[in-house]
Design an enzyme around this catalytic site. Sequence first.
Site, short mmCIF file in Angstrom:
data_model
loop_
_atom_site.label_atom_id
_atom_site.label_comp_id
_atom_site.label_asym_id
_atom_site.label_seq_id
_atom_site.Cartn_x
_atom_site.Cartn_y
_atom_site.Cartn_z
N ASP A 276 0.94 -1.22 -0.22
CA ASP A 276 -0.01 -0.11 0.07
C ASP A 276 0.91 1.28 0.07
O ASP A 276 1.68 1.39 0.99
CB ASP A 276 -0.94 0.11 1.15
CG ASP A 276 -1.84 1.18 1.20
OD1 ASP A 276 -1.77 2.05 0.71
OD2 ASP A 276 -3.00 1.05 1.96
N ALA B 252 -2.75 4.19 -8.13
CA ALA B 252 -3.27 5.31 -8.11
C ALA B 252 -4.86 5.20 -7.66
O ALA B 252 -5.45 3.93 -7.79
CB ALA B 252 -3.29 6.06 -9.32
N THR C 211 -8.01 5.83 -8.70
CA THR C 211 -8.59 6.20 -10.24
C THR C 211 -10.26 6.44 -10.43
O THR C 211 -10.49 6.62 -11.45
CB THR C 211 -8.06 5.19 -11.24
OG1 THR C 211 -8.53 4.06 -10.72
CG2 THR C 211 -6.40 5.33 -11.18
N THR D 228 -1.85 11.92 -15.89
CA THR D 228 -3.00 11.76 -16.44
C THR D 228 -3.15 13.08 -17.36
O THR D 228 -2.48 14.10 -17.10
CB THR D 228 -3.91 11.66 -15.51
OG1 THR D 228 -5.33 12.01 -16.29
CG2 THR D 228 -4.14 12.75 -14.65
N TYR E 225 -9.36 14.39 -8.79
CA TYR E 225 -8.55 13.47 -9.09
C TYR E 225 -7.22 14.16 -10.00
O TYR E 225 -6.11 13.90 -9.77
CB TYR E 225 -9.21 12.61 -10.10
CG TYR E 225 -8.26 11.54 -10.87
CD1 TYR E 225 -7.69 10.45 -10.44
CD2 TYR E 225 -8.08 11.84 -12.28
CE1 TYR E 225 -6.99 9.66 -11.15
CE2 TYR E 225 -7.51 11.17 -12.90
CZ TYR E 225 -6.85 10.08 -12.44
OH TYR E 225 -5.87 9.19 -13.21
N LYS F 22 -3.44 14.21 -8.82
CA LYS F 22 -2.22 13.45 -9.75
C LYS F 22 -1.27 14.70 -9.84
O LYS F 22 -0.11 14.32 -9.91
CB LYS F 22 -2.89 12.99 -10.97
CG LYS F 22 -3.72 11.76 -10.81
CD LYS F 22 -2.87 10.43 -10.61
CE LYS F 22 -2.11 9.94 -11.39
NZ LYS F 22 -1.55 8.66 -11.05
N1 LIG Z 1 -7.74 4.56 -16.51
C1 LIG Z 1 -7.35 5.60 -17.10
O1 LIG Z 1 -8.19 6.06 -18.10
C2 LIG Z 1 -6.24 6.62 -16.93
C3 LIG Z 1 -6.09 7.82 -17.67
C4 LIG Z 1 -4.88 8.51 -17.41
C5 LIG Z 1 -4.13 8.05 -16.53
N2 LIG Z 1 -4.25 6.97 -15.76
C6 LIG Z 1 -3.15 6.66 -14.87
O2 LIG Z 1 -2.58 5.34 -15.23
C7 LIG Z 1 -2.18 4.78 -14.11
C8 LIG Z 1 -2.75 3.42 -14.24
O3 LIG Z 1 -4.17 3.47 -14.21
P1 LIG Z 1 -5.16 2.18 -14.36
O4 LIG Z 1 -6.10 2.46 -15.28
O5 LIG Z 1 -4.23 0.81 -14.32
O6 LIG Z 1 -5.71 2.29 -12.92
P2 LIG Z 1 -6.50 1.03 -12.18
O7 LIG Z 1 -6.79 -0.24 -13.16
O8 LIG Z 1 -7.48 1.61 -11.32
O9 LIG Z 1 -5.02 0.39 -11.34
C9 LIG Z 1 -4.64 1.00 -10.36
C10 LIG Z 1 -4.19 0.00 -9.23
O10 LIG Z 1 -3.64 0.99 -7.94
C11 LIG Z 1 -4.12 0.27 -7.04
N3 LIG Z 1 -4.36 1.14 -5.63
C12 LIG Z 1 -5.01 1.83 -5.40
N4 LIG Z 1 -4.67 2.44 -3.99
C13 LIG Z 1 -3.56 2.05 -3.82
C14 LIG Z 1 -2.65 2.11 -2.87
N5 LIG Z 1 -2.92 2.88 -1.69
N6 LIG Z 1 -1.47 1.49 -2.84
C15 LIG Z 1 -1.03 0.59 -3.77
N7 LIG Z 1 -2.18 0.45 -4.96
C16 LIG Z 1 -3.11 1.09 -4.80
C17 LIG Z 1 -5.49 -0.29 -7.19
O11 LIG Z 1 -5.83 -1.28 -6.38
P3 LIG Z 1 -7.48 -1.52 -5.86
O12 LIG Z 1 -8.21 -1.76 -7.30
O13 LIG Z 1 -7.41 -2.73 -5.14
O14 LIG Z 1 -7.86 -0.44 -5.38
C18 LIG Z 1 -5.46 -0.74 -8.68
O15 LIG Z 1 -4.86 -2.21 -8.66
C19 LIG Z 1 -2.80 5.57 -12.92
O16 LIG Z 1 -1.67 6.32 -12.22
C20 LIG Z 1 -3.69 6.45 -13.32
O17 LIG Z 1 -3.84 7.56 -12.66
C21 LIG Z 1 -5.26 6.22 -16.06
#
Ligand SMILES: NC(=O)c1ccc[n+]([C@@H]2O[C@H](COP(=O)([O-])OP(=O)(O)OC[C@H]3O[C@@H](n4cnc5c(N)ncnc54)[C@H](OP(=O)(O)O)[C@@H]3O)[C@@H](O)[C@H]2O)c1
Length: 296
Positions: A37, A61, A63, A102, A126, A130
């Site tokens: 975490d 993150a 998200t 992001t 959000y 970020k």
């Molecule tokens: N999704 C998008 O469209 C998007 C767009 C732009 C940028 N991003 C960025 O890209 C990155 C990856 O996004 P993604 O789509 O892969 O997001 P995701 O599928 O939501 O994955 C994020 C992961 O982080 C974990 N997490 C949450 N809180 C945490 C903590 N305190 N310690 C450790 N892990 C934690 C979550 O676990 P849980 O599921 O158990 O909470 C999840 O497995 C992020 O930095 C996000 O901000 C995403």
Amino acid sequence: MNILITGAGGQLGHDLVRVFSEQGLHRINAFTRQELDVTEEEAVFRTVAAVRPDVIVHAAAYTQVNLAETRMEEAYKVNSLGTRNVALAAVQTGAKLVYISTDYVFDGTKRTPYNEQDRTNPISIYGHSKLHGEKFVQLSCEKYFIVRTSWLYGRQGSNFVTKVLSWAEQKNELTMVSDQYGSPTYTYDLAQFIGRLIETNRYGIYHAANRGGCSRLEFAQEILRLGGKSEVKLLPVSSEQFPAPARRPEYSIFDDMAIRASGLKPLPYWREALQTFLFEDWPGKQDKEENGNGQN
Ligand SMILES: NC(=O)c1ccc[n+]([C@@H]2O[C@H](COP(=O)([O-])OP(=O)(O)OC[C@H]3O[C@@H](n4cnc5c(N)ncnc54)[C@H](OP(=O)(O)O)[C@@H]3O)[C@@H](O)[C@H]2O)c1
């Protein structure tokens, strides 16, 4: 290389593990939230000190963009303070840091693609949280890559592509926002780009999305066309007609200026990437398309 990945259970985390494993060149230390975490400072320091990574890819993150508006503290705790913990641990062990950020750091008022020099001005909690993460990285580290990306989809979890396909199974008509423009990005392409980036010392901010861009409506149209569901009717609506708790940038298509300037290979165009994603096969794919695997 010895690589540590945070947020390994997420969409991008999953494909980072996939890409680094395929390359067969690295030692991978992938941590899901349950395993590490990032808000627990001591655990972060202990784990990073034990692994002694050459590179940390910080993909963890908070998200949930809409929920963040009411759970502000949680969003800042994970995205800002969690990132500070990871950044300081990277400095202590001399690791390169890749922080995933992001398009939501922008306000979306521009009408030409955003490059890395453009002024940030987030319009959601959000986005703010970020951007704070970016600042912590810049203040703490020298060897950092801030990789901003957008509109992610992949095999793991729920995303716009899986949701549209799942809705198309249930309805003949779908309402779709037509005045939000962005760059849809396949997490596998992003993970491959990160794999290329960490081989370099070209530190700084990068806009890394599948090339080109579209509206949510056009994105949905292409998903339905490639998914063999063109008969499903799309009803365009404005963001105003379809209010959400968090504001999104109206326009956040990326210009990958830093990638070009560094001589790195850009990501494929978004339509090509979507086609690859939809036509490749993997265990559990059909189940996901039928059920959307939806959390959001
Ligand atoms: N999704 C998008 O469209 C998007 C767009 C732009 C940028 N991003 C960025 O890209 C990155 C990856 O996004 P993604 O789509 O892969 O997001 P995701 O599928 O939501 O994955 C994020 C992961 O982080 C974990 N997490 C949450 N809180 C945490 C903590 N305190 N310690 C450790 N892990 C934690 C979550 O676990 P849980 O599921 O158990 O909470 C999840 O497995 C992020 O930095 C996000 O901000 C995403």
